[in-house]
Design a protein around this motif. Structure first.
Motif, PDB file in Angstrom:
ATOM      1  N   ALA A  17       0.810  -1.221   0.000  1.00 32.60           N
ATOM      2  CA  ALA A  17       0.000   0.000   0.000  1.00 32.60           C
ATOM      3  C   ALA A  17       0.837   1.261   0.000  1.00 32.60           C
ATOM      4  CB  ALA A  17      -0.925   0.003   1.218  1.00 32.60           C
ATOM      5  N   HIS A  18       2.107   1.143  -0.388  1.00 29.08           N
ATOM      6  CA  HIS A  18       2.990   2.292  -0.256  1.00 29.08           C
ATOM      7  C   HIS A  18       3.531   2.774  -1.587  1.00 29.08           C
ATOM      8  CE1 HIS A  18       3.879   0.275   3.864  1.00 29.08           C
ATOM      9  NE2 HIS A  18       2.709   0.886   3.840  1.00 29.08           N
ATOM     10  N   ALA A  19       2.727   2.686  -2.615  1.00 24.91           N
ATOM     11  CA  ALA A  19       3.176   3.219  -3.902  1.00 24.91           C
ATOM     12  C   ALA A  19       3.499   4.694  -3.742  1.00 24.91           C
ATOM     13  CB  ALA A  19       2.088   3.029  -4.950  1.00 24.91           C
ATOM     14  N   HIS A  20       4.584   5.137  -4.377  1.00 24.03           N
ATOM     15  CA  HIS A  20       5.030   6.511  -4.166  1.00 24.03           C
ATOM     16  C   HIS A  20       4.201   7.511  -4.947  1.00 24.03           C
ATOM     17  CE1 HIS A  20       7.872   9.337  -2.582  1.00 24.03           C
ATOM     18  NE2 HIS A  20       8.080   9.867  -3.770  1.00 24.03           N
ATOM     19  N   THR A  21       3.483   7.046  -5.932  1.00 28.51           N
ATOM     20  CA  THR A  21       2.599   7.933  -6.683  1.00 28.51           C
ATOM     21  C   THR A  21       1.218   7.318  -6.700  1.00 28.51           C
ATOM     22  OG1 THR A  21       3.188   6.836  -8.758  1.00 28.51           O
ATOM     23  CG2 THR A  21       4.446   8.782  -8.161  1.00 28.51           C
ATOM     24  N   GLY A  22       0.211   8.142  -6.922  1.00 33.14           N
ATOM     25  CA  GLY A  22      -1.158   7.644  -6.953  1.00 33.14           C
ATOM     26  C   GLY A  22      -1.643   7.305  -5.557  1.00 33.14           C
ATOM     27  N   ALA A  23      -2.454   6.263  -5.432  1.00 31.36           N
ATOM     28  CA  ALA A  23      -3.018   5.895  -4.144  1.00 31.36           C
ATOM     29  C   ALA A  23      -1.941   5.368  -3.222  1.00 31.36           C
ATOM     30  CB  ALA A  23      -4.110   4.834  -4.344  1.00 31.36           C
ATOM     31  N   GLY A  24      -2.103   5.625  -1.932  1.00 37.29           N
ATOM     32  CA  GLY A  24      -1.170   5.090  -0.956  1.00 37.29           C
ATOM     33  C   GLY A  24      -0.482   6.178  -0.170  1.00 37.29           C
ATOM     34  N   LEU A  25       0.385   5.754   0.753  1.00 38.99           N
ATOM     35  CA  LEU A  25       1.149   6.682   1.578  1.00 38.99           C
ATOM     36  C   LEU A  25       2.271   7.287   0.753  1.00 38.99           C
ATOM     37  CD1 LEU A  25       1.355   4.445   4.752  1.00 38.99           C
ATOM     38  CD2 LEU A  25      -0.149   6.397   4.395  1.00 38.99           C
ATOM     39  N   VAL A  26       2.459   8.590   0.889  1.00 40.72           N
ATOM     40  CA  VAL A  26       3.404   9.307   0.050  1.00 40.72           C
ATOM     41  C   VAL A  26       4.329  10.144   0.916  1.00 40.72           C
ATOM     42  CG1 VAL A  26       3.645  11.049  -1.766  1.00 40.72           C
ATOM     43  CG2 VAL A  26       1.774   9.405  -1.872  1.00 40.72           C
ATOM     44  N   GLY A  27       5.630  10.117   0.616  1.00 42.62           N
ATOM     45  CA  GLY A  27       6.568  10.991   1.317  1.00 42.62           C
ATOM     46  C   GLY A  27       7.988  10.486   1.250  1.00 42.62           C
ATOM     47  N   GLU A  28       8.914  11.395   1.524  1.00 41.97           N
ATOM     48  CA  GLU A  28      10.337  11.075   1.550  1.00 41.97           C
ATOM     49  C   GLU A  28      11.032  11.626   2.787  1.00 41.97           C
ATOM     50  OE1 GLU A  28      12.165  12.473  -2.025  1.00 41.97           O
ATOM     51  OE2 GLU A  28      10.912  11.258  -3.354  1.00 41.97           O
ATOM     52  N   ALA A  29      10.329  12.447   3.578  1.00 45.94           N
ATOM     53  CA  ALA A  29      10.943  13.087   4.746  1.00 45.94           C
ATOM     54  C   ALA A  29      11.401  12.037   5.748  1.00 45.94           C
ATOM     55  CB  ALA A  29       9.947  14.041   5.395  1.00 45.94           C
ATOM     56  N   PRO A  30      12.482  12.323   6.502  1.00 41.34           N
ATOM     57  CA  PRO A  30      12.989  11.349   7.488  1.00 41.34           C
ATOM     58  C   PRO A  30      11.934  10.897   8.483  1.00 41.34           C
ATOM     59  CG  PRO A  30      14.599  13.097   7.143  1.00 41.34           C
ATOM     60  CD  PRO A  30      13.366  13.499   6.379  1.00 41.34           C
ATOM     61  N   ALA A  31      11.090  11.810   8.971  1.00 39.34           N
ATOM     62  CA  ALA A  31      10.061  11.419   9.939  1.00 39.34           C
ATOM     63  C   ALA A  31       9.084  10.432   9.339  1.00 39.34           C
ATOM     64  CB  ALA A  31       9.315  12.665  10.441  1.00 39.34           C
ATOM     65  N   PHE A  32       8.747  10.631   8.078  1.00 40.17           N
ATOM     66  CA  PHE A  32       7.836   9.719   7.384  1.00 40.17           C
ATOM     67  C   PHE A  32       8.510   8.371   7.130  1.00 40.17           C
ATOM     68  CE2 PHE A  32       6.283   7.887   3.390  1.00 40.17           C
ATOM     69  CZ  PHE A  32       4.936   7.760   3.668  1.00 40.17           C
ATOM     70  N   THR A  33       9.766   8.401   6.703  1.00 41.80           N
ATOM     71  CA  THR A  33      10.493   7.158   6.413  1.00 41.80           C
ATOM     72  C   THR A  33      10.666   6.311   7.669  1.00 41.80           C
ATOM     73  OG1 THR A  33      11.662   8.297   4.631  1.00 41.80           O
ATOM     74  CG2 THR A  33      12.572   6.207   5.366  1.00 41.80           C
ATOM     75  N   ARG A  34      10.938   6.974   8.810  1.00 44.18           N
ATOM     76  CA  ARG A  34      11.051   6.228  10.080  1.00 44.18           C
ATOM     77  C   ARG A  34       9.726   5.544  10.409  1.00 44.18           C
ATOM     78  NH1 ARG A  34      14.098  10.745  11.668  1.00 44.18           N
ATOM     79  NH2 ARG A  34      12.273  11.708  12.646  1.00 44.18           N
ATOM     80  N   ARG A  65       8.996   1.328  10.620  1.00 48.69           N
ATOM     81  CA  ARG A  65       8.365   0.622  11.741  1.00 48.69           C
ATOM     82  C   ARG A  65       7.092  -0.076  11.296  1.00 48.69           C
ATOM     83  NH1 ARG A  65       9.753   5.691  15.663  1.00 48.69           N
ATOM     84  NH2 ARG A  65      11.935   5.126  15.995  1.00 48.69           N
ATOM     85  N   LEU A  66       6.361   0.559  10.381  1.00 43.69           N
ATOM     86  CA  LEU A  66       5.160  -0.074   9.837  1.00 43.69           C
ATOM     87  C   LEU A  66       5.516  -1.384   9.141  1.00 43.69           C
ATOM     88  CD1 LEU A  66       2.351   1.776   7.888  1.00 43.69           C
ATOM     89  CD2 LEU A  66       3.221  -0.407   7.092  1.00 43.69           C
ATOM     90  N   ALA A  67       6.591  -1.351   8.356  1.00 41.86           N
ATOM     91  CA  ALA A  67       7.000  -2.552   7.620  1.00 41.86           C
ATOM     92  C   ALA A  67       7.393  -3.678   8.566  1.00 41.86           C
ATOM     93  CB  ALA A  67       8.171  -2.217   6.698  1.00 41.86           C
ATOM     94  N   ARG A  68       7.914  -3.323   9.742  1.00 45.15           N
ATOM     95  CA  ARG A  68       8.314  -4.355  10.705  1.00 45.15           C
ATOM     96  C   ARG A  68       7.118  -4.985  11.416  1.00 45.15           C
ATOM     97  NH1 ARG A  68      13.888  -4.018  12.077  1.00 45.15           N
ATOM     98  NH2 ARG A  68      14.924  -2.344  10.934  1.00 45.15           N
TER      99      ARG A  68
END
Length: 430
Positions: free
Chosen positions: A120-137, A141-144
């Motif tokens: 559910a994490h496609a970088h474009t279109g539907a899904g969660l979007v972002g590149e900022a460190p806070a978002f990546t962290r 954790r979500l992936a774990r």
């Protein structure tokens, strides 16, 4: 490097994308699944993993990202990390599992990277979007936690995307083929919440003309998402605790215990720990729900992501509309205390105000001003909302929700509450 023919043959049999690299980050072999998902049509052998995956000219640690190889060597075991990868369909987040292979003296000979695309994490279109460190962290954790069965408590301000995150957790879990069922815990009377969650028997209460299956039963085998759990009445908290601890419940009006198998994901913008201290939330339920707390950063903590999010929202809601550079710069400079929900509302207003298919700075500025002018004072919130509900009643439900700046689910809840108040008034008069 030692003879790796057997290893190459084994990797080719695996359905997940894998690459085999030497100690200098050069790709020695990529299996067919990797070519299909991340290949760019050119030969991969001899190129570095960081150039193919990230378009970097140097290893990850030299470009501001954590290097899974360095972490794996330091820990002496395989290591997971979430990175943004380039693939055939554009950029997407993947969970990398890196395994180092060393010789008898402990020197690195080669390493294997397994790529687990996050559904559910496609970088474009539907899904969660972002590149900022806070978002990546957060995403790491979500992936774990997603592949486990652990209860997840989503924390953060209103409008930060908790429901979308719950969908991502479900999609990346072994329960993805089963239902994801949402329970809205806000504003409903205790009996109505109990009936919605556990179901009811015919005649359980006035108006119960037939047996009703509850959402806990509908979610059997899947995920039960409890939205705004901090609003759940205390008596219902005890019944929810039993469901989570034992998997059992009773329909309203029934003496028979029933069983369901659900993974619980809950969300709140409230400070549940403070509510526990104040006696407004059960400590035992809090600890059951918060097996894995996951904080969703506010938009002000990831301002660099605002242009990406804005483009993604437009792609979903108004694909013919585009933001010019001036509009993007203006949007990126806004505080957005309402987070992504407020950003979406600004874009919807701007699309309605625009002449043509390009949103410029002047149109966005007008949309921002319109939102400020329409903001009600705290003393008149309830009355203003009732009037706005009445004023927009002629619209379809989706259009009505957009006009009010709320979700369709919130709109239906408000309409239910209004109907309940009318029923109570009629009963009192009778």
């Amino acid at each position: 490097m030692t003879d790796d023919r057997f290893l190459r043959g084994y990797l080719d049999t695996l359905p997940e994308p894998h690459i085999l690299c030497d100690a200098h980050y050069r790709i020695v072999h990529a299996n067919p699944a990797y070519h299909a998902r991340f290949g760019d049509g050119r030969a991969l052998a001899g190129r570095t993993c960081y150039e193919v995956s990230h378009r970097y000219s140097a290893p990850c640690e030299a470009c501001g990202e954590s290097c899974p190889l360095r972490e794996a060597l330091a820990r002496g075991r395989p290591h997971h990390v979430v990175h943004l990868h380039h693939g055939c369909g554009g950029k997407e987040y993947v969970d990398i599992e890196l395994t180092p292979i060393t010789d008898a003296q402990g020197r690195l000979e080669c390493f294997i990277e397994k790529m687990n695309p996050l559904p559910a994490h496609a970088h474009t279109g539907a899904g969660l979007v972002g590149e900022a460190p806070a978002f990546t962290r957060m995403l790491d954790r979500l992936a774990r936690v997603a592949p486990s069965d652990a209860a997840v408590l989503l924390l953060g301000e209103s409008g930060t995307g908790k429901e979308l995150t719950a969908q991502a957790i479900h999609a990346a879990s072994p329960r993805a083929a089963r239902p994801l069922v949402t329970v809205d815990c806000t504003g409903l009377p205790e009996t109505l919440i109990e009936s919605e969650l556990f179901g009811h028997e015919k005649g359980a209460f006035t108006g119960a003309a037939s047996r009703q299956v509850g959402l806990a039963e509908a979610a059997d085998g899947g995920t039960l998402f409890l939205d705004e759990i901090g609003d759940l009445p205390l008596p219902m908290q005890a019944k929810l605790l039993r469901l989570i601890e034992t998997g059992t419940y009773r329909r309203l009006g029934s003496t028979q215990w029933r069983r369901t198998d659900v993974r619980v994901v809950s969300a709140t913008h409230r400070d549940l720990a403070a509510m526990v201290e104040a006696g407004a939330f059960r400590a035992d339920l809090y600890h059951r729900l918060a097996t894995f707390p996951l904080y969703l950063p506010a938009l002000r903590e990831r301002t660099g992501d605002i242009p990406l999010i804005a483009r993604g929202l437009l792609e979903r809601h108004a694909p013919s509309m585009k933001l010019d550079d001036g509009a993007l710069a203006l949007i990126a400079a806004q505080p957005f205390p309402g987070n992504i929900r407020e950003l979406r509302n600004v874009l919807v207003r701007a699309c309605l105000l625009a002449d043509g298919h390009t949103l410029d700075a002047a149109t966005v500025r007008e949309a921002l001003a319109l939102g400020l002018a329409a903001a009600p004072t705290p003393a008149s919130d309830a009355r203003t909302l009732e009037h706005r509900l009445a004023d927009t009643a002629h619209l379809g439900r989706k259009a009505q929700a957009l006009a009010l700046g709320i979700s369709e689910r919130t709109l239906y809840r408000l309409l239910r509450q209004g109907s309940a108040r009318v029923h109570q008034d009629d009963t009192a008069k009778g």
